[in-house]
Design a protein around this motif. Structure first.
Motif, PDB file in Angstrom:
ATOM      1  N   THR A 146     -39.702  23.627  -9.429  1.00 25.50           N
ATOM      2  CA  THR A 146     -40.389  24.845  -9.008  1.00 25.50           C
ATOM      3  C   THR A 146     -39.408  25.973  -8.751  1.00 25.50           C
ATOM      4  OG1 THR A 146     -40.316  24.365  -6.621  1.00 25.50           O
ATOM      5  CG2 THR A 146     -42.187  23.469  -7.887  1.00 25.50           C
ATOM      6  N   GLY A 147     -38.135  25.630  -8.558  1.00 27.07           N
ATOM      7  CA  GLY A 147     -37.117  26.643  -8.310  1.00 27.07           C
ATOM      8  C   GLY A 147     -37.051  27.138  -6.880  1.00 27.07           C
ATOM      9  N   VAL A 148     -37.893  26.612  -5.992  1.00 26.15           N
ATOM     10  CA  VAL A 148     -37.920  27.079  -4.610  1.00 26.15           C
ATOM     11  C   VAL A 148     -36.679  26.592  -3.874  1.00 26.15           C
ATOM     12  CG1 VAL A 148     -39.170  26.961  -2.421  1.00 26.15           C
ATOM     13  CG2 VAL A 148     -40.424  27.181  -4.563  1.00 26.15           C
ATOM     14  N   GLU A 149     -36.080  27.474  -3.068  1.00 25.46           N
ATOM     15  CA  GLU A 149     -34.881  27.139  -2.299  1.00 25.46           C
ATOM     16  C   GLU A 149     -35.145  27.257  -0.804  1.00 25.46           C
ATOM     17  OE1 GLU A 149     -31.749  29.704  -3.662  1.00 25.46           O
ATOM     18  OE2 GLU A 149     -31.363  28.463  -5.440  1.00 25.46           O
ATOM     19  N   ASN A 150     -34.312  26.560  -0.025  1.00 26.50           N
ATOM     20  CA  ASN A 150     -34.411  26.657   1.436  1.00 26.50           C
ATOM     21  C   ASN A 150     -33.986  28.056   1.884  1.00 26.50           C
ATOM     22  OD1 ASN A 150     -31.756  25.719   0.548  1.00 26.50           O
ATOM     23  ND2 ASN A 150     -31.208  25.633   2.710  1.00 26.50           N
ATOM     24  N   ALA A 151     -34.622  28.535   2.944  1.00 29.95           N
ATOM     25  CA  ALA A 151     -34.378  29.907   3.410  1.00 29.95           C
ATOM     26  C   ALA A 151     -34.801  30.029   4.870  1.00 29.95           C
ATOM     27  CB  ALA A 151     -35.161  30.899   2.534  1.00 29.95           C
ATOM     28  N   PRO A 152     -34.348  31.083   5.555  1.00 29.90           N
ATOM     29  CA  PRO A 152     -33.342  32.064   5.159  1.00 29.90           C
ATOM     30  C   PRO A 152     -31.959  31.502   5.452  1.00 29.90           C
ATOM     31  CG  PRO A 152     -34.235  32.642   7.296  1.00 29.90           C
ATOM     32  CD  PRO A 152     -34.930  31.379   6.886  1.00 29.90           C
ATOM     33  N   ALA A 153     -31.307  31.005   4.448  1.00 29.96           N
ATOM     34  CA  ALA A 153     -30.074  30.241   4.620  1.00 29.96           C
ATOM     35  C   ALA A 153     -28.862  31.028   4.166  1.00 29.96           C
ATOM     36  CB  ALA A 153     -30.161  28.940   3.813  1.00 29.96           C
ATOM     37  N   PRO A 154     -27.700  30.786   4.790  1.00 29.73           N
ATOM     38  CA  PRO A 154     -26.471  31.370   4.260  1.00 29.73           C
ATOM     39  C   PRO A 154     -26.212  30.854   2.853  1.00 29.73           C
ATOM     40  CG  PRO A 154     -25.980  29.681   5.896  1.00 29.73           C
ATOM     41  CD  PRO A 154     -27.454  29.920   5.955  1.00 29.73           C
ATOM     42  N   ALA A 155     -25.508  31.642   2.060  1.00 34.75           N
ATOM     43  CA  ALA A 155     -25.302  31.292   0.654  1.00 34.75           C
ATOM     44  C   ALA A 155     -24.695  29.912   0.492  1.00 34.75           C
ATOM     45  CB  ALA A 155     -24.425  32.347  -0.018  1.00 34.75           C
TER      46      ALA A 155
END
Length: 403
Positions: free
Chosen positions: A243-252
């Protein structure tokens, strides 16, 4: 009304007079010096790599003076300039170990979020095949009778990852499509069981017994040779991708794909990528000062596939989902009523797998290391109560003002 209030006051006075003197003293002492179990907890946000030993000690000692009993840590990127400490790098892990020792000294318990940011379970250690998955497809219309040789293009591919599920052919139906099918294929918003759906014209449907599976004839590039019978035919190539979803709001340095929530392998990869390492780092403090790990609010969208989805669906619902794959695209298989009921079964299966393979397995992993598991169990593509029930402490949130 006056008499009721008057009687209540008399009862309260009488009840107070029956409390033993020692109990009154214990109650007063408890308010003056609350036990650990009664002390409030706070969120402790670490801001984008801006972490020092001096800051950790100062924060913890201030919380100790204020009577704080525990902290839930999340490292977030909220616009603060990037600091020098990379999330989960060697220096970060040393500072985390130092923090746990300081928390123990100050009598403060620690619950660590299971990733950077505050939603889901993900990070740079999640590979695309272990990330949240969705069904994708490409299609082609042909007319028979003919010997067809050609290739269907590879469907949408995210994060460089794609795997085929099946190739199906069926008599081309009319243009009718199921309303809101994207939500009905995975989202909790459609968890109301379908009523008997109105009939749609037969020419808008796909007869289940007319669906032909061509998977065995398909080559890895999507090409196929097939003798199509007379009539108009639609060929669909189904696969799954991230799905391409990433954890957030996370540092790079802590950002990456969200793990597959429908397989145990997904949450194991996330646990081993972060919490397992931190537990090893703190040693005997695991279960003492570091007492829990946490999954926060669901902000990850949804997924409708996992590598073993066909097998899991068969075992839980009692029939094969393969002939109903066209329903992912909104097409009607057999009848609208039957297709809506399939989509209900699909959502139920997604919910079951998420509760068992994500939340319940996360609890198991935490317990294996002497930790508790807490979760904000709402807003996801599953039933909230079973999700909450797979944790030691279900949590929620509310806001004053705004929305």
């Amino acid at each position: 009304m006056f008499r009721v209030i008057q009687k209540t006051a008399v009862i309260a006075i009488l009840a107070a007079s029956l409390i033993p003197a020692q109990a009154e003293e214990d109650l007063a002492a408890g308010f003056a010096n609350p036990p650990q179990a009664a002390k409030p907890w706070v969120y402790w946000f670490w801001l984008n790599g801006n972490i020092t030993k001096e800051g950790i000690t100062a924060d913890l000692e201030a919380m100790q003076r204020a009577g704080i009993g525990g902290v839930l840590i999340m490292e977030v990127d909220q616009g603060v300039p990037v600091g020098p400490v990379d999330f989960m790098g060697a220096q970060w892990r040393e500072l985390f170990k130092f923090m746990v020792a300081e928390a123990s000294r100050c009598g403060i318990e620690v619950n660590m979020n299971n990733d950077a940011g505050w939603n889901g379970s993900g990070g740079p250690w999640i590979t695309p095949e272990l990330s949240m998955q969705k069904v994708v497809w490409s299609e082609m219309d042909i007319e028979g009778p003919q010997h067809f040789e050609g290739a269907l293009p590879q469907p949408e591919t995210i994060a460089g990852y794609y795997r085929d599920i099946a190739m199906l052919a069926f008599p081309t139906p009319g243009p009718y499509r199921i309303e809101n099918v994207e939500n009905k294929a995975c989202y909790k918003s459609s968890f109301v069981p379908p009523a008997i759906a109105p009939e749609v014209p037969v020419e808008m449907t796909i007869p289940k017994d007319k669906i032909i599976e061509l998977t065995a004839q398909m080559k890895s590039d999507g090409s196929i040779a097939w003798d199509a019978p007379a009539g108009k035919w639609t060929i669909m190539r189904f696969g799954h991708t991230s799905t391409g979803v990433e954890n957030a709001p996370a540092p790079a340095t802590g950002r990456g794909l969200e793990c597959d929530k429908l397989s145990k392998e997904g949450i194991e990869a996330n646990f081993n990528g972060m919490m397992g390492k931190l537990i090893a780092d703190v040693g005997e403090q695991a279960g003492k000062a570091l007492i829990a790990t946490h999954i926060d609010s669901w902000e990850n969208g949804a997924q409708n596939w996992t590598a073993k989805m066909r097998q899991e669906f068969q075992e839980r619902r009692g029939y094969d989902l393969l002939p109903f794959m066209p329903a992912f695209s909104g097409r009607v298989v057999e009848s609208l009523d039957i297709s809506e009921r399939f989509l209900w079964d699909l959502r139920q299966t997604v919910s079951d797998l998420l509760v068992e393979n994500y939340a319940e397995h996360m609890q198991t992993l935490a317990h294996q290391h002497g930790l508790r598991f807490t979760v904000e169990a709402y807003g996801g593509p599953c039933f909230d109560l079973p999700y909450a029930g797979r944790s030691d402490e279900p949590m929620g949130e509310f806001w004053i003002g705004g929305s």
